[in-house]
Design a protein around this motif. Sequence first.
Motif, mmCIF file in Angstrom:
data_model
loop_
_atom_site.group_PDB
_atom_site.id
_atom_site.type_symbol
_atom_site.label_atom_id
_atom_site.label_comp_id
_atom_site.label_asym_id
_atom_site.label_seq_id
_atom_site.Cartn_x
_atom_site.Cartn_y
_atom_site.Cartn_z
ATOM 1 N N PRO A 6 0.815 -1.209 0.000
ATOM 2 C CA PRO A 6 0.000 0.000 0.000
ATOM 3 C C PRO A 6 0.850 1.260 0.000
ATOM 4 C CG PRO A 6 -0.910 -1.606 1.519
ATOM 5 C CD PRO A 6 0.411 -2.155 1.065
ATOM 6 N N GLY A 7 0.586 2.138 -0.962
ATOM 7 C CA GLY A 7 1.318 3.396 -1.070
ATOM 8 C C GLY A 7 2.556 3.338 -1.931
ATOM 9 N N LYS B 101 -3.018 12.810 -4.789
ATOM 10 C CA LYS B 101 -3.659 13.255 -3.549
ATOM 11 C C LYS B 101 -3.147 14.640 -3.161
ATOM 12 C CE LYS B 101 -4.228 8.664 -1.369
ATOM 13 N NZ LYS B 101 -3.795 7.822 -0.228
ATOM 14 N N ASP C 9 4.674 9.343 5.567
ATOM 15 C CA ASP C 9 4.163 7.969 5.604
ATOM 16 C C ASP C 9 3.067 7.797 4.565
ATOM 17 O OD1 ASP C 9 5.782 7.059 7.736
ATOM 18 O OD2 ASP C 9 4.437 7.969 9.204
ATOM 19 N N VAL C 10 3.111 6.681 3.851
ATOM 20 C CA VAL C 10 2.088 6.377 2.847
ATOM 21 C C VAL C 10 1.400 5.071 3.206
ATOM 22 C CG1 VAL C 10 3.172 7.663 0.968
ATOM 23 C CG2 VAL C 10 3.865 5.296 1.361
ATOM 24 N N PRO C 11 0.135 4.895 2.782
ATOM 25 C CA PRO C 11 -0.693 5.822 2.017
ATOM 26 C C PRO C 11 -0.965 7.115 2.794
ATOM 27 C CG PRO C 11 -1.658 3.608 2.038
ATOM 28 C CD PRO C 11 -0.578 3.621 3.063
ATOM 29 N N ILE C 12 -1.037 8.236 2.085
ATOM 30 C CA ILE C 12 -1.271 9.533 2.718
ATOM 31 C C ILE C 12 -2.725 9.622 3.164
ATOM 32 C CG2 ILE C 12 -1.344 12.028 2.328
ATOM 33 C CD1 ILE C 12 0.930 11.622 0.284
ATOM 34 N N SER C 13 -2.926 9.904 4.437
ATOM 35 C CA SER C 13 -4.288 9.956 4.981
ATOM 36 C C SER C 13 -4.863 11.372 5.030
ATOM 37 C CB SER C 13 -4.307 9.346 6.390
ATOM 38 O OG SER C 13 -3.414 10.051 7.250
ATOM 39 N N ASP C 14 -3.988 12.388 5.084
ATOM 40 C CA ASP C 14 -4.447 13.770 5.171
ATOM 41 C C ASP C 14 -3.690 14.621 4.148
ATOM 42 O OD1 ASP C 14 -5.413 16.244 5.846
ATOM 43 O OD2 ASP C 14 -4.605 16.271 7.891
ATOM 44 N N PRO C 15 -4.008 14.485 2.849
ATOM 45 C CA PRO C 15 -3.255 15.206 1.830
ATOM 46 C C PRO C 15 -3.375 16.722 1.920
ATOM 47 C CG PRO C 15 -5.197 14.148 0.881
ATOM 48 C CD PRO C 15 -5.048 13.624 2.267
ATOM 49 N N GLU D 44 -0.518 8.551 -4.905
ATOM 50 C CA GLU D 44 -0.158 9.407 -3.770
ATOM 51 C C GLU D 44 0.146 10.835 -4.226
ATOM 52 O OE1 GLU D 44 -0.478 8.082 -0.598
ATOM 53 O OE2 GLU D 44 -1.335 6.524 -1.874
#
Length: 419
Positions: free
Chosen positions: A45-46, A237, A203-209, A234
């Motif tokens: 993921p990411g 985003k 950190d990826v996946p980015i949760s708060d772009p 990513e």
Amino acid sequence: TAAGGAAGDSAADLKATAGEGCGLNNGKKASGKPIVTGNVTTSIPGIDFSTGTAMMEAYFKCVNDNGGINGRPIEMKMENDNGTPEDAAAAARKLIETDKVVAMVGGFSILDCPVNNKYYAEKGYNVIVAGVPAECFSSPAIAAVNAGPAYSAEGAAVKMIEKGAKGKIVSSLPRTPTADYGNSLAGIYIKQKGLQWEDVQIDVPISDPTSVARDLVNRAGKGGGVLLNYTPPEGLKILKAAEEQNLIDQVVWGSSTPLNDTSVAVALGSKWKGKININAEFSLLDDPRPEMELYRTVSKKYNPDAPLGSFQQMGFVIGRIVVHTLLQMDPKDLDDPVKVNAAIKGIKMFASDHLCRPWYFGGIPTGNVPNSWDYNVVPGDGKMVDDSGCFEIPAVDPILTASRKAEIEQKLTTAKPNN
């Protein structure tokens, strides 16, 4: 290496454009014992590079539908390193010692090169990869078809400064065990040009772009630059969040090659037209030349759900190089890893419409950087547009400096590119 002709969907139509690149060019399915190749790829993921290996496999399917390698099919075995050194090491050993692959080609990994470069050299394997970390370029037993994130990010920085970025450029990429290398050469170049540089790992996946985009722009300051080094999901985003926050015109934007992708161009839309400088390690995705036409045709038939993009081009070109090399060999030697890898090591002057200059393996003691002339592309109307023609990535490190010297001395490629 390119052949002309119209492209379509049938095996006969593919035969018309494929030439040696899709096997024997006879429209007959290959049969018999496969020639087995392997690679180690990261798919987590990411950080998912499997689209590149999927395109190489699609290309091999085209080869096998058009006579294969002197009548025999070519097979690809991929092992996922799962983003861990232990799995990366186990994957290489499984492929070479258990699966008995004759060559390691087309790996897209954040760990394969640093973990396995000494093992490959000990086993006598000359490995063709889509390089990510430094060891993909500093190991004589490994050669990358791409420029890799560090040289590509540097190329983006060149154009960002030419386009007016001043004060400070902030680069950003996913936090991984090898991430420090990713933007390091861009940092050297940026500081040589008198600007400040800061690298931010996320950190990826980015949760708060939204927070990421705002933070990067704030760090750069108005008139500065933001340089991204992310895969398309990513990277998009961050860019879409910047658009929503009206941050597009606050800085000069840049990116390494992954964002040279049709899905990115469409998703960005008109607000980003000409607003992000993407270093493209391969030719334009709508380039009308024969090998690019072949790439699009093979993708449509054998990999129809994938967008056109840099990762897919990497897989396709590696497939072209491998097939070309195997077809030049004595058929009785194709199951001998020693002879196959000797042939790989001897590759030079491999011309391709995809690349600014012919590709080589090299085996240079200090490392190989066979792809170091790139394009700058910018979003147009739903596609990426060439903004530069081929230009030379500055040699700010000893590896590229030594590679360019060896290129001349050993006549591995041409001195200047063909745009």
